[in-house]
Design a protein around this motif. Structure first.
Motif, PDB file in Angstrom:
ATOM      1  N   ARG A  62      74.943 -21.219  84.757  1.00  0.00           N
ATOM      2  CA  ARG A  62      75.444 -21.422  86.122  1.00  0.00           C
ATOM      3  C   ARG A  62      75.329 -22.882  86.547  1.00  0.00           C
ATOM      4  N   GLY A  63      74.159 -23.474  86.327  1.00  0.00           N
ATOM      5  CA  GLY A  63      73.955 -24.852  86.744  1.00  0.00           C
ATOM      6  C   GLY A  63      74.726 -25.848  85.895  1.00  0.00           C
ATOM      7  N   LEU A  64      74.762 -25.617  84.579  1.00  0.00           N
ATOM      8  CA  LEU A  64      75.466 -26.559  83.701  1.00  0.00           C
ATOM      9  C   LEU A  64      76.969 -26.509  83.914  1.00  0.00           C
ATOM     10  N   ALA A  65      77.513 -25.306  84.135  1.00  0.00           N
ATOM     11  CA  ALA A  65      78.944 -25.203  84.391  1.00  0.00           C
ATOM     12  C   ALA A  65      79.310 -25.894  85.694  1.00  0.00           C
ATOM     13  N   ARG A  66      78.442 -25.785  86.698  1.00  0.00           N
ATOM     14  CA  ARG A  66      78.707 -26.499  87.962  1.00  0.00           C
ATOM     15  C   ARG A  66      78.717 -28.002  87.736  1.00  0.00           C
ATOM     16  N   GLU A  67      77.788 -28.512  86.916  1.00  0.00           N
ATOM     17  CA  GLU A  67      77.764 -29.944  86.622  1.00  0.00           C
ATOM     18  C   GLU A  67      79.043 -30.382  85.908  1.00  0.00           C
ATOM     19  N   LEU A  68      79.521 -29.559  84.973  1.00  0.00           N
ATOM     20  CA  LEU A  68      80.754 -29.898  84.271  1.00  0.00           C
ATOM     21  C   LEU A  68      81.953 -29.889  85.205  1.00  0.00           C
ATOM     22  N   SER A  69      81.970 -28.940  86.143  1.00  0.00           N
ATOM     23  CA  SER A  69      83.101 -28.892  87.082  1.00  0.00           C
ATOM     24  C   SER A  69      83.146 -30.154  87.931  1.00  0.00           C
ATOM     25  N   ASN A  70      81.978 -30.697  88.281  1.00  0.00           N
ATOM     26  CA  ASN A  70      81.928 -31.935  89.047  1.00  0.00           C
ATOM     27  C   ASN A  70      82.352 -33.127  88.209  1.00  0.00           C
ATOM     28  N   ALA A  71      81.936 -33.127  86.939  1.00  0.00           N
ATOM     29  CA  ALA A  71      82.246 -34.265  86.079  1.00  0.00           C
ATOM     30  C   ALA A  71      83.714 -34.291  85.682  1.00  0.00           C
ATOM     31  N   LEU A  72      84.291 -33.098  85.438  1.00  0.00           N
ATOM     32  CA  LEU A  72      85.676 -33.020  84.962  1.00  0.00           C
ATOM     33  C   LEU A  72      86.664 -32.746  86.084  1.00  0.00           C
ATOM     34  N   GLU A  73      86.149 -32.529  87.318  1.00  0.00           N
ATOM     35  CA  GLU A  73      86.999 -32.239  88.472  1.00  0.00           C
ATOM     36  C   GLU A  73      87.877 -31.014  88.207  1.00  0.00           C
ATOM     37  N   VAL A  74      87.240 -29.919  87.746  1.00  0.00           N
ATOM     38  CA  VAL A  74      87.961 -28.673  87.488  1.00  0.00           C
ATOM     39  C   VAL A  74      87.340 -27.563  88.324  1.00  0.00           C
ATOM     40  N   PRO A  75      88.121 -26.513  88.659  1.00  0.00           N
ATOM     41  CA  PRO A  75      87.563 -25.397  89.450  1.00  0.00           C
ATOM     42  C   PRO A  75      86.435 -24.678  88.709  1.00  0.00           C
ATOM     43  N   TYR A  76      85.531 -24.127  89.512  1.00  0.00           N
ATOM     44  CA  TYR A  76      84.323 -23.492  88.964  1.00  0.00           C
ATOM     45  C   TYR A  76      84.104 -22.159  89.658  1.00  0.00           C
ATOM     46  N   GLY A  77      83.756 -21.136  88.868  1.00  0.00           N
ATOM     47  CA  GLY A  77      83.436 -19.836  89.430  1.00  0.00           C
ATOM     48  C   GLY A  77      81.958 -19.539  89.283  1.00  0.00           C
ATOM     49  N   ASP A  78      81.249 -19.364  90.406  1.00  0.00           N
ATOM     50  CA  ASP A  78      79.802 -19.151  90.388  1.00  0.00           C
ATOM     51  C   ASP A  78      79.502 -17.716  89.960  1.00  0.00           C
ATOM     52  N   PRO A  79      78.833 -17.521  88.819  1.00  0.00           N
ATOM     53  CA  PRO A  79      78.541 -16.146  88.366  1.00  0.00           C
ATOM     54  C   PRO A  79      77.543 -15.422  89.252  1.00  0.00           C
ATOM     55  N   ALA A  80      76.854 -16.161  90.138  1.00  0.00           N
ATOM     56  CA  ALA A  80      75.888 -15.506  91.021  1.00  0.00           C
ATOM     57  C   ALA A  80      76.549 -14.916  92.253  1.00  0.00           C
TER      58      ALA A  80
ATOM     59  N   ASP B 259      87.815 -23.425  84.911  1.00  0.00           N
ATOM     60  CA  ASP B 259      89.257 -23.408  84.685  1.00  0.00           C
ATOM     61  C   ASP B 259      89.597 -24.660  83.892  1.00  0.00           C
ATOM     62  N   ILE B 260      89.514 -24.546  82.578  1.00  0.00           N
ATOM     63  CA  ILE B 260      89.593 -25.705  81.707  1.00  0.00           C
ATOM     64  C   ILE B 260      90.526 -25.405  80.542  1.00  0.00           C
ATOM     65  N   ALA B 261      91.149 -26.427  80.002  1.00  0.00           N
ATOM     66  CA  ALA B 261      92.070 -26.244  78.892  1.00  0.00           C
ATOM     67  C   ALA B 261      91.339 -25.680  77.677  1.00  0.00           C
ATOM     68  N   GLU B 262      92.023 -24.786  76.948  1.00  0.00           N
ATOM     69  CA  GLU B 262      91.400 -24.137  75.803  1.00  0.00           C
ATOM     70  C   GLU B 262      91.072 -25.113  74.678  1.00  0.00           C
ATOM     71  N   ASP B 263      91.820 -26.206  74.598  1.00  0.00           N
ATOM     72  CA  ASP B 263      91.607 -27.145  73.498  1.00  0.00           C
ATOM     73  C   ASP B 263      90.594 -28.237  73.845  1.00  0.00           C
ATOM     74  N   THR B 264      89.871 -28.070  74.958  1.00  0.00           N
ATOM     75  CA  THR B 264      88.840 -29.053  75.316  1.00  0.00           C
ATOM     76  C   THR B 264      87.727 -29.004  74.277  1.00  0.00           C
ATOM     77  N   SER B 265      87.430 -30.119  73.687  1.00  0.00           N
ATOM     78  CA  SER B 265      86.459 -30.157  72.586  1.00  0.00           C
ATOM     79  C   SER B 265      85.027 -30.195  73.109  1.00  0.00           C
ATOM     80  N   ALA B 266      84.097 -29.828  72.235  1.00  0.00           N
ATOM     81  CA  ALA B 266      82.671 -29.896  72.581  1.00  0.00           C
ATOM     82  C   ALA B 266      82.254 -31.327  72.846  1.00  0.00           C
TER      83      ALA B 266
ATOM     84  N   VAL C  58      79.448 -23.447  73.711  1.00  0.00           N
ATOM     85  CA  VAL C  58      80.541 -23.968  74.521  1.00  0.00           C
ATOM     86  C   VAL C  58      81.373 -22.832  75.109  1.00  0.00           C
ATOM     87  N   SER C  59      81.585 -21.759  74.333  1.00  0.00           N
ATOM     88  CA  SER C  59      82.398 -20.642  74.826  1.00  0.00           C
ATOM     89  C   SER C  59      81.796 -20.006  76.067  1.00  0.00           C
ATOM     90  N   TRP C  60      80.483 -19.984  76.168  1.00  0.00           N
ATOM     91  CA  TRP C  60      79.816 -19.422  77.339  1.00  0.00           C
ATOM     92  C   TRP C  60      79.962 -20.367  78.530  1.00  0.00           C
TER      93      TRP C  60
END
Length: 829
Positions: free
Chosen positions: A181-199, A13-20, A5-7
């Protein structure tokens, strides 16, 4: 795909206390399957950092044993050091290690205590990564980087035991989700949070190529990138944070260069390969393999290449099996300091075939066969080069090779309201364009001549699966949430029950199960070599097969024309696992192409097929009749207090066919036959009228040996569709009058089949002869050479009266006369 989860949250850009669990629910909400969420904080008790102060080698034991004095600060109270027994040898004096003090409970409920072992008292345990739940590496204990902590510090925080790991089952169409990269993008869409593309990173201009590369087959490789890093320290350790992330993702740490390529693969989804540049001879060529070429891969296996294989070559020939495994001659070794990083884009179908052909599944192959973003290759090599510079003291070469031109994704146009129509609900204005923009599409909105709003979406390079309007609709629906689509069950029509063919199939399954057979679902494909082992003649219709374009196994890539290969494979697998007495059956379809099988037209998906296309599709379909087959091996009846058992034999296979026929309501005529793969002298042919419906008997010994089956294995196969289907269900007639039982023994030529003689006796006996049963066969001096005696038990009965003895004898004599007339039979005294 396992990912900490830490990776994942590093790019959000998500709250630190967001659970797995919150992240897992978000994945499920947008259509990704979460298999497991594992929390690492399962260590209870004092887990501290220790420094190995002294090591005493205990040489009186068969395996290496060390008695270590480990400094743990004030973690153990007044005692500043602990004496610990350890069997690992991958550390030395002064190393920082993780120590579980007495009272600690490790994952799995393993409690650490102070105990005496190997003649010494051990006051704790020095832990490996597996013992801490950080991975499966158990070859040595976990050694922390020098200066990263002090003795006595809490090790839980340092090794990251407050983290969690999410494991997902990624479907084949979502290869981009095999990366952070792909999973974080999916989470940003699901949670409506900003996403930074590592590529997204700066890729400097190259001053010439790193090494000349020529792509001879552009259908096999669309892009090839080289980046060279010189002066890398071969002994430089992989940083702890990288080793930890790799371990939690299920990848073992090997060396800095290899670990960097694996790390970038997990981060960006682009597999990399590290070459020892000093071992490459001349320019590099990417091509298909020549027939008969050989390559020794990194696992030490010398492989004969197939002309369909994609290989990377230098002046010496093939040096790498592209996208699957590198060659041994260019492997990164313990003294490699000149590293050449390769990132390429390979044809997914070719990679999938290579993996199955050479039986070499890998993390890289898993991504290549699903499709890799061709635009990310330069960024991936640049990231890997930067990591080698930062942690291996390397220097990036000025040159970079980048050849090939991947095709741009084709734009897809669809009505803006199509997602609403498919889902059956109304989405707010702008939802379609917004959702498609979130997944990376470039959007253009327009209006058709008819005034219909249209959206044209150009898919991003990492989404090759977006090829038609239906794909775009699916993206909108899943990001909006499948739970928002109302579930309306259609009204069920009045039931008519099962069809007659369905009832018959179930009746046959039950009958075989009641007779001791176990139903199995064997692999539906087979190989040409199995048909060779069956001994089928060149013109045998069962040799006319259809190949699967992308078979699951290269050795079994043709559709089965008989059920026996799959059944016998199931039998052999059970035998290899210790089962000895087996009776298996299967009811399924076979594929029987004609001599000139028509090809199916490509009708497309943009509009319904025409009647002519539908007719052509039906004409291209081969015959696919349903067969029923059974195989037997070992004991048919076990020995016990009830008596002596017996082995399964050809008669049991014939009996299985009769069980099927009785359940189907038909009667079989049995005659001797000679058909592969059965034994010529122990093969029966079954007919219904003049139609041959199947065969049964003992398999040929050569077939048994070739397939490594138990001796005297027997088999039966019937064309189930060829058995006539009837609605007649006559009730059994039970006579209230007693029968007259008579026996008769007939001497005939030894070549006369018993079944044919029994049929003649039955017809000659007339209506009064109720049953004919063979109970004895005799050959010997008493009947003469070339003769045999067949003894039948005859049961006579009249349905309307008590039958007289004289009437039964008269009917018996008529039956004997019929046998004399047809087979020159003689009544044996």
């Amino acid at each position: 795909m396992r990912i900490p989860v830490s990776w994942l949250t590093e790019h959000l850009d998500i709250a630190e206390d967001t659970s797995a669990e919150t992240l897992a629910e978000a994945f499920v909400r947008i259509g990704l399957e979460v298999e497991e969420v594992t929390h690492l904080s399962s260590v209870q008790g004092p887990l501290v950092v220790g420094r190995v102060a002294e090591i005493e080698e205990l040489t009186e034991f068969k395996k290496p044993i060390r008695y270590c004095r480990v400094e743990v600060g004030d973690a153990a109270g007044e005692q500043q050091s602990q004496n610990i027994i350890c069997g690992a040898t991958n550390f030395r004096e002064g190393a920082l290690v993780v120590v579980a003090l007495p009272g600690t409970v490790l994952p799995g409920g393993f409690e650490i205590t102070s105990r005496k072992t190997y003649g010494r008292r051990s006051e704790g345990m020095i832990c490996s990564m597996r013992e801490l739940g950080l991975g499966e590496d158990h070859e040595g204990i976990l050694v922390l980087p020098a200066g990263s902590a002090e003795p006595g510090d809490d090790a839980s925080e340092i090794v990251g035991l407050d983290d969690a790991v999410i494991e997902l089952a990624v479907t084949p169409d979502r290869g981009y989700c095999f990366s952070v990269r792909g999973l974080a993008r999916e989470l940003s869409n699901a949670l409506e949070v900003p996403y930074g593309d590592p590529a997204v990173r700066s890729v400097p201009e190259a001053d010439g190529p790193s090494r000349a590369v020529s792509i001879q087959d552009t259908s096999a490789c669309s892009r090839f990138v080289f980046r060279r890093v010189t002066g890398v320290d071969p002994a430089a350790p992989t940083p702890w944070w990288m080793r930890r992330r790799l371990a939690l993702a299920g990848i073992r740490s090997i060396s800095l260069a290899v670990d960097v390529t694996n790390y970038v693969m997990l981060e960006l989804g682009q597999p990399l390969h590290a070459w020892d540049a000093t071992k490459l001879a001349g320019d590099v060529v990417v091509r298909r393999a020549n027939d008969g070429e050989e390559l020794t891969t990194l696992d030490g296996v010398e492989r004969v290449l197939d002309p369909d294989d994609i290989v990377i070559c230098d002046d010496s020939g093939p040096v790498s099996l592209a996208g699957v495994m590198g060659g041994a001659t260019t492997e990164i070794g313990v003294d490699s300091h000149d590293v050449l990083l390769e990132a390429a884009n390979w044809d997914p179908a070719s990679i999938a075939r290579m993996i199955r052909r050479h039986k070499l599944p890998s993390e890289a192959g898993k991504r290549f066969e699903r499709g890799v973003d061709p635009a990310v290759a330069p960024a991936a090599t640049e990231m890997a080069a930067d990591l080698l510079v930062r942690h291996g003291e390397g220097i990036i070469d000025a040159g970079r090779t980048d050849v090939g031109a991947p095709s741009a994704p084709a734009p897809v146009t669809m009505p803006l309201a199509l997602p609403d129509k498919v889902a059956g609900i109304y989405y707010e204005r702008g939802v379609t364009a917004r959702r498609l923009s979130q997944i990376g599409c470039r959007i253009e909105v327009s209006t058709s001549d008819e005034g219909v709003g249209l959206v044209t979406a150009t898919p991003p390079s990492w989404r090759p699966d977006l090829a038609q309007p239906a794909d775009l609709v699916e993206e909108v629906l899943r990001l909006e949430g499948y739970h928002t689509i109302p579930s309306v069950l259609p009204s069920a029509p009045a039931g008519r029950g099962l069809e007659e063919s369905q009832r018959r199939r179930r009746a046959v399954s039950r009958a075989l199960a009641h007779d001791g057979y176990v139903e199995v679902l064997p692999f539906p494909f087979t190989g040409e070599d199995v048909l060779d082992k069956f001994g089928l003649a060149a013109g045998d219709p069962r040799r006319r097969t259809l190949s699967v374009l992308n078979g699951l196994e290269a050795e079994r890539s043709v559709l089965a024309t008989t059920l026996l290969p799959g059944l016998l494979d199931s039998l052999q697998r059970n035998v290899s696992r210790g089962q000895r007495d087996l009776a298996l059956f299967h009811i399924g379809q076979v594929v029987l192409p004609g001599e000139k099988q028509a090809e199916a037209p490509d009708v497309g998906v943009t509009e319904p097929p025409s009647e002519e296309q539908i007719a052509a599709l039906h004409a291209a379909l081969p015959a696919q009749p349903t067969h029923v087959a059974a195989v037997l091996a070992g004991r048919r009846e076990n020995t016990g207090w009830w008596g002596q058992g017996r082995d399964a034999g050809w008669a049991d296979a014939i009996r299985a066919a009769h069980v099927v026929a009785e359940a189907a309501g038909v009667e079989l005529t049995v005659t001797a036959d000679d058909l592969a793969p059965w034994h010529p002298g122990r093969c029966a042919r079954f007919q219904v009228g003049e139609t041959v419906v199947g065969h049964a008997g003992e398999l040929h010994p050569k077939v048994v040996d070739a397939l490594e089956l138990p001796k005297r294995t027997c088999a039966m196969e019937l064309d189930f569709d060829a058995l006539p289907l009837t609605d007649e269900r006559p009730a059994p007639q039970v006579s209230a009058y007693p029968p007259v039982l008579l026996d008769v023994a007939l001497v005939v030529d030894s070549a006369v089949p018993a079944s044919e003689l029994a049929e003649v006796v039955r017809s000659g006996g007339g209506a009064l002869l109720e049953d004919v049963r063979l109970f004895d066969v005799y050959t010997g001096d008493r009947v003469g050479e070339g003769k045999k005696s067949l003894a039948f038990a005859l049961r006579f009965r009249a349905g309307d009266r008590t039958l007289k003895q004289e009437e039964a004898i008269e009917a018996r004599d008529a039956a004997v006369d019929a046998a004399k007339k047809h087979f020159d039979a003689a009544l044996r005294a």
